[in-house]
Design an enzyme around this catalytic site. Structure first.
Site, mmCIF file in Angstrom:
data_model
loop_
_atom_site.group_PDB
_atom_site.id
_atom_site.type_symbol
_atom_site.label_atom_id
_atom_site.label_comp_id
_atom_site.label_asym_id
_atom_site.label_seq_id
_atom_site.Cartn_x
_atom_site.Cartn_y
_atom_site.Cartn_z
ATOM 1 N N ASP A 51 1.038 -1.223 -0.006
ATOM 2 C CA ASP A 51 0.142 0.011 0.105
ATOM 3 C C ASP A 51 0.934 1.257 0.313
ATOM 4 O O ASP A 51 2.194 1.279 0.020
ATOM 5 C CB ASP A 51 -0.965 -0.075 1.019
ATOM 6 C CG ASP A 51 -1.961 -1.256 1.225
ATOM 7 O OD1 ASP A 51 -2.485 -1.571 0.003
ATOM 8 O OD2 ASP A 51 -2.230 -1.537 2.259
ATOM 9 N N TYR A 109 6.597 -10.190 6.664
ATOM 10 C CA TYR A 109 6.594 -8.747 6.806
ATOM 11 C C TYR A 109 7.254 -8.460 8.238
ATOM 12 O O TYR A 109 7.196 -9.325 9.132
ATOM 13 C CB TYR A 109 5.085 -8.227 6.879
ATOM 14 C CG TYR A 109 4.476 -7.881 5.400
ATOM 15 C CD1 TYR A 109 4.550 -6.935 4.849
ATOM 16 C CD2 TYR A 109 3.671 -9.142 5.059
ATOM 17 C CE1 TYR A 109 4.057 -6.562 3.605
ATOM 18 C CE2 TYR A 109 3.179 -8.932 3.673
ATOM 19 C CZ TYR A 109 3.329 -7.739 3.044
ATOM 20 O OH TYR A 109 2.591 -7.543 1.791
#
Length: 261
Positions: A51, A109
């Site tokens: 994003d 992540y």
């Protein structure tokens, strides 16, 4: 031929990975640079669409081309045509069966929190600042309920387009390194905003606003409105993507570089 790339980028200046007509994107910049080096239009496929404001040290992409270049020429040529905040880390020719997204078996992540009373001047776009006393051990304990294949409806964005809310979380660890708290999470795949929504709720536990059992309660509720606010994008990094051994892709230090591996 099909080429795979390992790339890293500072996402703070981009409206996310995905190419968009009116705004700057990581995909748009990479495709432009690759098209110059290949002397033909290049379209990319990625392992994970990050994003706006989110970074990567281990993003993997692939493209098809008729251009014949060695790995060094691809790396140097593309980097020479990229902005300073995007870089190719490695290049490898792969079999046509390889797909950056669909061949991946796991993504990993790291979310980096700067836990200090005052905001940072350096790395302000590379970490998320939260003041207050964060208990990383409590966050780690609370996060273990997330392991395994489960319904993550409470941690998916309203606009998530996935057909199923089920994901399989392989590992999740929360550690402290001085002023930094790091949330490290790996899964077969992630829902839209899933990592940031999980971090937002774990922070509520770490700050003492919710009990250790809250993450389990949220999973059972299957209601995004019951969970905490989405954590800020700046501290999030896609650090690794796992593929079957048959592809023999390079493995580098996960990063980000200012953290100890």
């Amino acid at each position: 031929m099909r080429i795979a790339l390992g790339i890293e980028y500072d996402g703070s200046g981009y409206f996310g990975w995905q190419r968009q007509a009116e705004v700057d994107s990581v995909q748009g910049q990479l495709e432009r640079a690759l098209s110059i080096v290949a002397n033909e239009p290049i379209g990319l496929f990625c392992a994970g669409r990050t994003d706006a404001g989110v970074h990567a040290t281990g993003q993997v992409v692939h493209f098809d081309t008729n251009a014949i270049r060695n790995e060094g020429a691809w790396t140097l040529g593309v980097n020479a045509n990229l902005p300073d905040n995007i870089a190719v880390r490695w290049v490898k020719e792969v079999d046509d069966s390889f797909h950056a997204r669909f061949s991946a078996t796991a993504r990993r992540y790291r979310y980096v929190i700067y836990n200090h009373s005052f905001r940072p001047g350096i790395l302000r776009h590379g970490v998320s600042h939260y003041h207050g006393n964060i208990d990383a051990d409590k966050m780690h304990q609370a996060a273990q309920v997330l392991l395994g294949e489960q319904d993550f409806t409470s941690f998916r964005a309203v606009q998530c387009q996935s057909k199923t809310p089920f994901r399989n979380v392989h590992s999740v660890n929360v550690t402290r390194q001085g002023m930094y708290v790091i949330v490290d999470i790996a899964a077969n795949a992630f829902l839209h905003h899933m990592v940031r929504n999980i971090v937002g709720s774990l922070l509520e536990i770490g700050l003492g606003n919710q009990p250790l059992t809250w993450m389990g309660d949220l999973l059972a509720l299957k209601d995004r409105n019951q969970a905490a606010a989405t954590a800020k994008p700046h501290g999030l990094y896609l650090v690794d993507v796992t593929y079957p051994e048959q592809y023999q892709l390079p493995k580098l230090a996960l990063g980000p570089l200012f953290m100890l591996d």
